[in-house]
Design a protein around this motif. Structure first.
Motif, PDB file in Angstrom:
ATOM      1  N   HIS A 195       4.240  -1.670 -13.532  1.00 18.41           N
ATOM      2  CA  HIS A 195       5.198  -0.673 -14.003  1.00 18.41           C
ATOM      3  C   HIS A 195       4.853   0.740 -13.525  1.00 18.41           C
ATOM      4  O   HIS A 195       3.676   1.105 -13.397  1.00 18.41           O
ATOM      5  N   ASN A 196       5.892   1.533 -13.299  1.00 20.43           N
ATOM      6  CA  ASN A 196       5.781   2.989 -13.121  1.00 20.43           C
ATOM      7  C   ASN A 196       5.034   3.428 -11.861  1.00 20.43           C
ATOM      8  O   ASN A 196       4.534   4.545 -11.787  1.00 20.43           O
ATOM      9  N   VAL A 197       4.975   2.560 -10.865  1.00 18.98           N
ATOM     10  CA  VAL A 197       4.278   2.888  -9.617  1.00 18.98           C
ATOM     11  C   VAL A 197       5.209   3.653  -8.682  1.00 18.98           C
ATOM     12  O   VAL A 197       6.417   3.410  -8.632  1.00 18.98           O
ATOM     13  N   LEU A 198       4.632   4.570  -7.907  1.00 13.73           N
ATOM     14  CA  LEU A 198       5.336   5.303  -6.846  1.00 13.73           C
ATOM     15  C   LEU A 198       4.724   4.919  -5.513  1.00 13.73           C
ATOM     16  O   LEU A 198       3.512   5.070  -5.314  1.00 13.73           O
ATOM     17  N   ILE A 199       5.557   4.428  -4.581  1.00 13.69           N
ATOM     18  CA  ILE A 199       5.082   4.021  -3.257  1.00 13.69           C
ATOM     19  C   ILE A 199       5.750   4.898  -2.207  1.00 13.69           C
ATOM     20  O   ILE A 199       6.975   4.893  -2.057  1.00 13.69           O
ATOM     21  N   GLY A 200       4.945   5.651  -1.468  1.00 13.08           N
ATOM     22  CA  GLY A 200       5.462   6.597  -0.487  1.00 13.08           C
ATOM     23  C   GLY A 200       5.982   5.919   0.768  1.00 13.08           C
ATOM     24  O   GLY A 200       5.705   4.745   1.052  1.00 13.08           O
ATOM     25  N   ALA A 201       6.739   6.676   1.549  1.00 12.76           N
ATOM     26  CA  ALA A 201       7.393   6.160   2.751  1.00 12.76           C
ATOM     27  C   ALA A 201       6.374   5.592   3.731  1.00 12.76           C
ATOM     28  O   ALA A 201       5.323   6.183   3.986  1.00 12.76           O
ATOM     29  N   GLY A 202       6.709   4.428   4.287  1.00 15.00           N
ATOM     30  CA  GLY A 202       5.893   3.845   5.340  1.00 15.00           C
ATOM     31  C   GLY A 202       4.632   3.152   4.883  1.00 15.00           C
ATOM     32  O   GLY A 202       3.856   2.669   5.721  1.00 15.00           O
ATOM     33  N   ALA A 203       4.407   3.059   3.585  1.00 15.01           N
ATOM     34  CA  ALA A 203       3.200   2.395   3.094  1.00 15.01           C
ATOM     35  C   ALA A 203       3.287   0.888   3.319  1.00 15.01           C
ATOM     36  O   ALA A 203       4.364   0.297   3.204  1.00 15.01           O
ATOM     37  N   LYS A 204       2.155   0.285   3.650  1.00 13.96           N
ATOM     38  CA  LYS A 204       2.070  -1.168   3.868  1.00 13.96           C
ATOM     39  C   LYS A 204       1.079  -1.743   2.858  1.00 13.96           C
ATOM     40  O   LYS A 204      -0.104  -1.408   2.881  1.00 13.96           O
ATOM     41  N   LEU A 205       1.570  -2.611   1.994  1.00 12.46           N
ATOM     42  CA  LEU A 205       0.748  -3.273   0.987  1.00 12.46           C
ATOM     43  C   LEU A 205       0.636  -4.730   1.383  1.00 12.46           C
ATOM     44  O   LEU A 205       1.647  -5.438   1.455  1.00 12.46           O
ATOM     45  N   LEU A 206      -0.575  -5.192   1.653  1.00 10.16           N
ATOM     46  CA  LEU A 206      -0.757  -6.494   2.291  1.00 10.16           C
ATOM     47  C   LEU A 206      -1.678  -7.387   1.483  1.00 10.16           C
ATOM     48  O   LEU A 206      -2.774  -6.981   1.082  1.00 10.16           O
ATOM     49  N   GLY A 207      -1.232  -8.618   1.246  1.00  5.36           N
ATOM     50  CA  GLY A 207      -2.036  -9.610   0.574  1.00  5.36           C
ATOM     51  C   GLY A 207      -1.744  -9.699  -0.914  1.00  5.36           C
ATOM     52  O   GLY A 207      -0.968  -8.926  -1.472  1.00  5.36           O
ATOM     53  N   ASN A 208      -2.390 -10.650  -1.555  1.00  7.41           N
ATOM     54  CA  ASN A 208      -2.204 -10.874  -2.986  1.00  7.41           C
ATOM     55  C   ASN A 208      -3.054  -9.879  -3.764  1.00  7.41           C
ATOM     56  O   ASN A 208      -4.078 -10.215  -4.359  1.00  7.41           O
ATOM     57  N   ILE A 209      -2.612  -8.640  -3.741  1.00 10.85           N
ATOM     58  CA  ILE A 209      -3.330  -7.545  -4.388  1.00 10.85           C
ATOM     59  C   ILE A 209      -2.505  -7.024  -5.551  1.00 10.85           C
ATOM     60  O   ILE A 209      -1.303  -7.260  -5.645  1.00 10.85           O
ATOM     61  N   ARG A 216      -0.177   5.691  -7.594  1.00 11.39           N
ATOM     62  CA  ARG A 216       0.570   6.339  -6.514  1.00 11.39           C
ATOM     63  C   ARG A 216      -0.009   5.899  -5.175  1.00 11.39           C
ATOM     64  O   ARG A 216      -1.217   5.970  -4.962  1.00 11.39           O
ATOM     65  N   ILE A 217       0.885   5.476  -4.276  1.00 14.56           N
ATOM     66  CA  ILE A 217       0.485   5.068  -2.932  1.00 14.56           C
ATOM     67  C   ILE A 217       1.008   6.109  -1.956  1.00 14.56           C
ATOM     68  O   ILE A 217       2.213   6.321  -1.845  1.00 14.56           O
ATOM     69  N   GLY A 218       0.114   6.777  -1.241  1.00 12.08           N
ATOM     70  CA  GLY A 218       0.513   7.839  -0.336  1.00 12.08           C
ATOM     71  C   GLY A 218       1.299   7.320   0.854  1.00 12.08           C
ATOM     72  O   GLY A 218       1.118   6.184   1.307  1.00 12.08           O
ATOM     73  N   ALA A 219       2.158   8.163   1.380  1.00 12.11           N
ATOM     74  CA  ALA A 219       2.985   7.802   2.528  1.00 12.11           C
ATOM     75  C   ALA A 219       2.103   7.381   3.703  1.00 12.11           C
ATOM     76  O   ALA A 219       1.093   8.020   4.006  1.00 12.11           O
ATOM     77  N   GLY A 220       2.511   6.299   4.362  1.00 14.52           N
ATOM     78  CA  GLY A 220       1.808   5.832   5.547  1.00 14.52           C
ATOM     79  C   GLY A 220       0.513   5.098   5.285  1.00 14.52           C
ATOM     80  O   GLY A 220      -0.173   4.706   6.240  1.00 14.52           O
ATOM     81  N   SER A 221       0.167   4.872   4.040  1.00 13.49           N
ATOM     82  CA  SER A 221      -1.098   4.206   3.719  1.00 13.49           C
ATOM     83  C   SER A 221      -1.003   2.706   3.968  1.00 13.49           C
ATOM     84  O   SER A 221       0.072   2.108   3.884  1.00 13.49           O
ATOM     85  N   VAL A 222      -2.152   2.099   4.265  1.00 12.47           N
ATOM     86  CA  VAL A 222      -2.259   0.647   4.394  1.00 12.47           C
ATOM     87  C   VAL A 222      -3.194   0.162   3.291  1.00 12.47           C
ATOM     88  O   VAL A 222      -4.395   0.453   3.305  1.00 12.47           O
ATOM     89  N   VAL A 223      -2.639  -0.575   2.350  1.00 12.59           N
ATOM     90  CA  VAL A 223      -3.371  -0.975   1.154  1.00 12.59           C
ATOM     91  C   VAL A 223      -3.690  -2.462   1.243  1.00 12.59           C
ATOM     92  O   VAL A 223      -2.774  -3.288   1.316  1.00 12.59           O
ATOM     93  N   VAL A 224      -4.968  -2.811   1.235  1.00 12.08           N
ATOM     94  CA  VAL A 224      -5.378  -4.211   1.366  1.00 12.08           C
ATOM     95  C   VAL A 224      -6.287  -4.638   0.219  1.00 12.08           C
ATOM     96  O   VAL A 224      -6.778  -5.771   0.209  1.00 12.08           O
ATOM     97  N   GLU A 225      -6.511  -3.749  -0.759  1.00 13.66           N
ATOM     98  CA  GLU A 225      -7.320  -4.073  -1.921  1.00 13.66           C
ATOM     99  C   GLU A 225      -6.593  -3.621  -3.185  1.00 13.66           C
ATOM    100  O   GLU A 225      -5.683  -2.775  -3.131  1.00 13.66           O
ATOM    101  N   ASP A 226      -7.012  -4.156  -4.330  1.00 12.45           N
ATOM    102  CA  ASP A 226      -6.411  -3.762  -5.603  1.00 12.45           C
ATOM    103  C   ASP A 226      -6.506  -2.251  -5.805  1.00 12.45           C
ATOM    104  O   ASP A 226      -7.476  -1.609  -5.373  1.00 12.45           O
TER     105      ASP A 226
END
Length: 259
Positions: A195-209, A216-226
Motif C-alpha cells: 500500500h501507498n508506494v510511489l514508483i518514479g518514472a522508468g523504474a525497473k523492479l525485478l524478481g519476487n521482491i 518511494r522508488i526513485g526515477a530510473g532505479s533498478v530494484v532487485v532486493e526487498d
C-alpha cells in the motif's frame, strides 16, 4: 449504484463540456450523456478503442458489461481509481478526463475486465484482451496480476506488470515502470508492491521482491532486493538513501530525493 457522486459529477461535466465544445458534443453524448451508469459509459468508450477486425465492437462491449454486472467490486475499484487520479494528478481538472482521455486509467480498467475473465476460466479471451490493451495503450499487464484500487498510472506508456505481480491499494506509478522477472524462473517471480508506494518514472523492479508499505522508488532505479517500509531507494542497483516521514507517498507524489 445509488448516490453515485462520481457518475453524477461526470454527467454534469459532460453537459458543460458539450456546451463549450460543439465539435465534441457527439462524443460526450454517446459516451456519457446517453448512458445510465459509469460502467455503461466505460463499456462504450473502451470497446470502441479496442475493437479490431477479429472482434466486433458490440461483442467487446457486451464482455465489459457482463464483467461489470457479475462483479460490482470492479465498479467500486474504478471509482477509487478516478478519485485517486483527481486528487493526485494536477493535470486532471475534472472526473470526466480519465474516462475520455487518460490512457493509464483506461488501460487499468481494461485490465480489470481481463482479470475477471482470467479468474473465471476464460483465459484465452483474457490474453486476447491483454494483447489489445498492449497494442492500443502501450501498457502490458498480465491478466493474472493482482492490482488493488486507488491506482494512479500516470502517463502509463511502457508500463509492464508480469503474471505474478501484486500491486496493493493506493499506489502511484509513473510511465515506463516494469514489474518484471529476472529471467526464465517459473512460479512466483514478480514484485509485490504494498500500500501507498510511489514508483518514479522508468523504474525497473525485478524478481519476487517486496516493496514495503509507503516506500518511494526513485526515477530510473533498478530494484532487485526487498525495500523496507517507508524507505526511499535510488540508483542502479537501487540502495536505501533514507526513510520518509510521509505516511502516504502515493498521495503526496513527492519525488524529490533529499539527503
Amino acid at each position: 449504484m445509488e448516490n453515485d457522486q462520481v457518475w453524477e459529477q461526470m454527467r454534469t461535466e459532460a453537459e458543460e463540456a458539450a456546451r463549450k465544445e460543439q465539435a465534441l458534443a457527439s462524443l460526450f453524448e454517446e459516451v456519457v450523456l446517453s448512458q445510465d451508469s459509469l460502467e455503461s459509459a466505460l463499456a462504450v468508450r473502451l470497446s470502441r478503442k479496442l475493437a479490431y477486425h477479429a472482434t466486433p465492437e458490440g461483442y467487446l462491449k457486451e464482455v465489459f458489461c457482463e464483467c461489470f454486472r457479475s462483479n460490482p467490486k470492479i465498479g467500486q475499484s474504478i471509482r477509487h481509481d478516478i478519485l485517486a487520479i483527481k486528487q493526485r494528478d494536477p493535470a486532471c481538472r475534472n472526473y470526466l478526463a480519465p474516462l475520455l482521455y487518460f490512457k493509464g486509467f483506461q488501460a487499468i480498467t481494461c485490465y480489470r475486465v481481463a482479470h475477471e475473465l482470467w479468474t473465471n476460466g476464460r483465459e484465452e479471451l483474457a490474453l486476447y484482451l491483454q494483447s489489445l490493451i498492449s497494442e492500443v495503450f502501450a501498457v502490458d499487464i498480465h491478466p493474472a496480476a493482482r492490482i488493488g484500487c486507488g491506482i494512479l498510472l500516470d502517463h502509463a506508456t511502457s508500463f509492464v506488470a508480469g503474471e505474478t505481480s501484486v500491486i496493493e491499494n493506493h499506489v502511484s506509478i509513473l510511465h515506463e515502470v516494469t514489474l518484471g522477472g529476472t529471467g526464465k524462473v517459473a512460479g512466483d517471480r514478480h514484485p509485490k508492491v504494498r500500500h501507498n508506494v510511489l514508483i518514479g518514472a522508468g523504474a525497473k523492479l525485478l524478481g519476487n521482491i517486496e516493496i514495503g508499505q509507503g516506500a518511494r522508488i526513485g526515477a530510473g532505479s533498478v530494484v532487485v532486493e526487498d525495500v523496507p517500509p517507508h524507505a526511499t531507494v535510488v540508483g542502479v542497483p537501487a540502495v536505501v538513501v533514507g526513510f520518509t516521514k510521509d505516511p502516504d507517498p502515493a498521495e503526496s507524489m513527492d519525488q524529490c530525493i533529499r539527503s
